[in-house]
Scaffold this motif. Structure first.
Motif, PDB file in Angstrom:
ATOM      1  N   ASP A 176       0.852  -1.188   0.000  1.00 61.56           N
ATOM      2  CA  ASP A 176       0.000   0.000   0.000  1.00 61.56           C
ATOM      3  C   ASP A 176       0.889   1.240   0.000  1.00 61.56           C
ATOM      4  OD1 ASP A 176      -2.147   1.690   0.131  1.00 61.56           O
ATOM      5  OD2 ASP A 176      -2.407   1.472   2.304  1.00 61.56           O
ATOM      6  N   VAL A 177       1.749   1.315  -1.006  1.00 59.97           N
ATOM      7  CA  VAL A 177       2.663   2.449  -1.118  1.00 59.97           C
ATOM      8  C   VAL A 177       2.737   2.874  -2.581  1.00 59.97           C
ATOM      9  CG1 VAL A 177       4.119   1.946   0.870  1.00 59.97           C
ATOM     10  CG2 VAL A 177       4.579   0.790  -1.268  1.00 59.97           C
ATOM     11  N   SER A 178       2.876   4.128  -2.779  1.00 54.39           N
ATOM     12  CA  SER A 178       3.020   4.657  -4.131  1.00 54.39           C
ATOM     13  C   SER A 178       3.983   5.846  -4.060  1.00 54.39           C
ATOM     14  CB  SER A 178       1.667   5.104  -4.681  1.00 54.39           C
ATOM     15  OG  SER A 178       1.798   5.569  -5.996  1.00 54.39           O
ATOM     16  N   PRO A 179       5.104   5.788  -4.769  1.00 52.71           N
ATOM     17  CA  PRO A 179       5.515   4.693  -5.651  1.00 52.71           C
ATOM     18  C   PRO A 179       6.053   3.497  -4.854  1.00 52.71           C
ATOM     19  CG  PRO A 179       7.234   6.338  -5.511  1.00 52.71           C
ATOM     20  CD  PRO A 179       6.070   6.880  -4.722  1.00 52.71           C
ATOM     21  N   LEU A 180       6.293   2.394  -5.573  1.00 53.61           N
ATOM     22  CA  LEU A 180       6.865   1.214  -4.945  1.00 53.61           C
ATOM     23  C   LEU A 180       8.260   1.526  -4.399  1.00 53.61           C
ATOM     24  CD1 LEU A 180       5.885  -1.541  -7.545  1.00 53.61           C
ATOM     25  CD2 LEU A 180       5.049  -1.382  -5.199  1.00 53.61           C
ATOM     26  N   PRO A 181       8.669   0.859  -3.319  1.00 58.16           N
ATOM     27  CA  PRO A 181      10.003   1.124  -2.753  1.00 58.16           C
ATOM     28  C   PRO A 181      11.103   0.458  -3.574  1.00 58.16           C
ATOM     29  CG  PRO A 181       8.926  -0.609  -1.516  1.00 58.16           C
ATOM     30  CD  PRO A 181       7.908  -0.127  -2.515  1.00 58.16           C
ATOM     31  N   SER A 182      12.301   0.972  -3.440  1.00 57.89           N
ATOM     32  CA  SER A 182      13.451   0.338  -4.080  1.00 57.89           C
ATOM     33  C   SER A 182      13.913  -0.843  -3.237  1.00 57.89           C
ATOM     34  CB  SER A 182      14.586   1.346  -4.260  1.00 57.89           C
ATOM     35  OG  SER A 182      14.951   1.899  -3.012  1.00 57.89           O
ATOM     36  N   VAL A 183      14.414  -1.868  -3.919  1.00 62.09           N
ATOM     37  CA  VAL A 183      14.814  -3.104  -3.249  1.00 62.09           C
ATOM     38  C   VAL A 183      16.196  -3.530  -3.739  1.00 62.09           C
ATOM     39  CG1 VAL A 183      14.289  -5.540  -2.845  1.00 62.09           C
ATOM     40  CG2 VAL A 183      12.422  -3.872  -3.005  1.00 62.09           C
ATOM     41  N   THR A 184      17.064  -3.881  -2.804  1.00 66.90           N
ATOM     42  CA  THR A 184      18.343  -4.507  -3.129  1.00 66.90           C
ATOM     43  C   THR A 184      18.275  -5.970  -2.715  1.00 66.90           C
ATOM     44  OG1 THR A 184      19.617  -2.475  -2.797  1.00 66.90           O
ATOM     45  CG2 THR A 184      20.821  -4.550  -2.657  1.00 66.90           C
ATOM     46  N   VAL A 185      18.548  -6.871  -3.651  1.00 72.20           N
ATOM     47  CA  VAL A 185      18.621  -8.293  -3.335  1.00 72.20           C
ATOM     48  C   VAL A 185      20.085  -8.669  -3.173  1.00 72.20           C
ATOM     49  CG1 VAL A 185      18.138 -10.637  -4.104  1.00 72.20           C
ATOM     50  CG2 VAL A 185      16.515  -8.805  -4.617  1.00 72.20           C
ATOM     51  N   GLN A 186      20.415  -9.285  -2.049  1.00 71.49           N
ATOM     52  CA  GLN A 186      21.781  -9.719  -1.790  1.00 71.49           C
ATOM     53  C   GLN A 186      21.838 -11.245  -1.729  1.00 71.49           C
ATOM     54  OE1 GLN A 186      22.742  -7.515   1.830  1.00 71.49           O
ATOM     55  NE2 GLN A 186      23.761  -5.918   0.624  1.00 71.49           N
ATOM     56  N   ILE A 187      22.822 -11.812  -2.446  1.00 71.36           N
ATOM     57  CA  ILE A 187      23.018 -13.266  -2.495  1.00 71.36           C
ATOM     58  C   ILE A 187      24.420 -13.570  -1.977  1.00 71.36           C
ATOM     59  CG2 ILE A 187      22.902 -15.338  -3.930  1.00 71.36           C
ATOM     60  CD1 ILE A 187      21.482 -13.631  -6.067  1.00 71.36           C
ATOM     61  N   PRO A 188      24.570 -13.872  -0.685  1.00 74.21           N
ATOM     62  CA  PRO A 188      25.900 -14.237  -0.167  1.00 74.21           C
ATOM     63  C   PRO A 188      26.298 -15.631  -0.649  1.00 74.21           C
ATOM     64  CG  PRO A 188      24.247 -14.366   1.573  1.00 74.21           C
ATOM     65  CD  PRO A 188      23.541 -13.843   0.365  1.00 74.21           C
TER      66      PRO A 188
END
Length: 493
Positions: free
Chosen positions: A53-65
């Motif tokens: 329920d947010v506009s705009p969508l949040p930024s996301v960082t995906v981390q793969i250790p």
């Protein structure tokens, strides 16, 4: 004089027997409570949250250790790159500490994905300082996302993962959201089948019930999303325990953040394919539990801002690692009393024994309920596996207890990775671990229990049965250990 010493010794053993069995019984009754928490909240725990329920969508960082994941690195990078999320709000960081050809494979996949327009980077370090927690800590400064998603190398996130989980953060108090673990190789062997039931107990029943009840919860370090503000305010990643996920869970909740669990969002992952990998994983989880208990138990239990129910669940969670030594104290004292007799009246033994018998039903109910709730097809073998899960957990208790003693003495903390093989033949992969001589302790324990049951003077038929059953548990784990390493020897790996 000698008779007085013997009486005192027997009395001490009896106290150990009653204390250990009563504590084990308390744990058994807690299994009933976990089942009740789940059943009470069953409908609510099975729902996904509404879309963000947010506009705009949040930024996301995906981390793969990553550390030496030659069999699964390509699969996880491709699965993460396929996640459905706006490209301009989505970045991927492969945190690669590998020392083998994993880095080369990862580099090729990353370059290919970059050409497709994916915002993905390959981050390498000079050393493995801090292991996984160290890699996450070092990379945090370059992560631009408002939220950090984590995936270990053996996970295969679904395309809708982020859109399904970010709705949890519509509540500004939620700092971490955790998805349910699925199983990519459940049918590979008897061992992986037993582990699937064991894991479902935690993820399907325990996590769901606690989360829906607003009680203490740990996030599991992967298939999860963390709000950046939560991570910063909780002190970031700490490198002083083997369970950095439990460490952050405790600190975040002490800071007032909530952790939300999504049973309905399943992220498949690989189960350890052989007993050496499973024991290594369980030692790390056990040791990490002890380290976090030493670090946070007093702070959590004494915090009057938490409800009594919250603090009770925190206590059970942090102290669960001590169940293995407690189990051994019970076995030792029970054998001694069965052979030499005790001074307490028979009624005392009957009351404690009846209490323990009633409590033992809790663990059977817990895993049976997990099978019912996790398997729509309700395969017969999964129900039949429940008692053998308990056999497996009893069999690895020596290995776990050793880690408890090491961590209590301040000598634990060595991080040993769990090999992932993408279902390569159990003994045919290149990540076979060295033979652990704990297996011979398991053999010795099995032999000692059998000797006591049939040649050492134990007369009670029930006690003979108990000793025989636990002897079988230690023999089973010993057999698997030897079988795994003999297979690797003949394959030259």
């Amino acid at each position: 004089m000698l008779s007085d010493i013997l009486r005192l010794s027997v009395f001490s053993v009896e106290i150990l027997y009653f204390a250990s069995l009563l504590l084990i019984s308390i744990v058994g009754f807690h299994w009933y409570r976990l089942c009740w928490l789940y059943i009470k909240n069953r409908k609510r725990s099975s729902l996904l949250p509404p879309p963000p329920d947010v506009s705009p969508l949040p930024s996301v960082t995906v981390q793969i250790p990553v550390y030496n994941e030659v069999y699964v690195i390509k699969r996880v990078i491709e699965a993460v790159c396929a996640i459905d999320y706006p490209a301009h709000l989505f970045e991927i960081q492969v945190l690669d500490d590998s020392t083998d050809e994993t880095s080369e494979i990862a580099g090729e996949v990353i370059e290919r994905e970059k050409q497709r327009g994916v915002n993905i980077s390959h981050i390498r370090r000079r050393t493995r300082r801090g292991f996984k927690a160290g890699a996450l800590k070092d990379a945090f400064g370059s992560a631009r996302g408002e939220f950090i998603a984590l995936f270990d190398a053996d996970f295969v996130p679904p395309r809708d993962f982020l859109r399904s989980i970010l709705g949890c953060f519509s509540d500004p108090r939620v700092g971490i959201a955790q998805a349910c673990w699925g199983h990519t190789n459940m049918e590979q062997s008897l061992l992986t089948r037993l582990q699937s039931v064991f894991l479902d107990g935690h993820f399907v029943i325990e996590q769901a019930g606690r989360s829906a009840s607003g009680l203490f919860l740990n996030f599991n370090g992967t298939a999860s999303v963390i709000r950046r503000e939560c991570l910063v305010s909780s002190g970031g990643w700490h490198e002083d325990t083997m369970a950095e996920d439990l460490d952050l869970s405790c600190r975040a909740q002490l800071k007032g953040w909530k952790i939300q669990y999504l049973k309905a969002l399943v992220c498949p992952a690989e189960i350890p394919s052989d007993i050496a990998a499973f024991k290594s994983q369980q030692r790390r989880w056990t040791g990490g539990g002890v380290q976090n208990a030493k670090k946070f138990f007093a702070a959590l239990i004494s915090n009057k801002g938490f409800s009594a129910a919250f603090r009770i669940e925190a206590a059970f969670h942090l102290l669960r690692s001590f169940l293995s030594p407690l189990f051994h104290f019970y076995l030792f004292s029970a054998v001694v009393i069965a052979i030499v007799g005790g001074g307490f009246p028979a009624s005392a033994y009957n009351i404690v024994g009846a209490t323990a018998f009633a409590a033992s039903g809790g663990i059977f109910l817990f895993y049976t309920l997990a099978v019912l709730e996790s398997s729509p097809e309700r395969k017969i073998w999964r129900f039949a596996a429940v008692p053998f899960v308990i056999v497996l957990l009893s069999g690895i208790s020596i290995s776990n207890a050793q880690e408890v003693y090491r961590c209590l003495a301040g000598r634990g903390g060595g991080f040993v990775r769990t090999p992932k093989t993408a279902s390569v033949a159990q003994t045919g992969h290149i990540y076979g671990q060295k033979f652990n001589f704990t297996a011979f302790l398991e053999l010795a324990a099995a032999g000692a229990l059998l000797f006591c049951a049939f040649a050492g003077g134990v007369k009670d038929p029930l006690m003979k049965g108990i000793l025989t059953a636990f002897s079988g548990a230690f023999l089973y784990v010993f057999f698997l250990s030897v079988k795994t390493h003999i297979g690797r020897f003949f394959r030259g790996s």
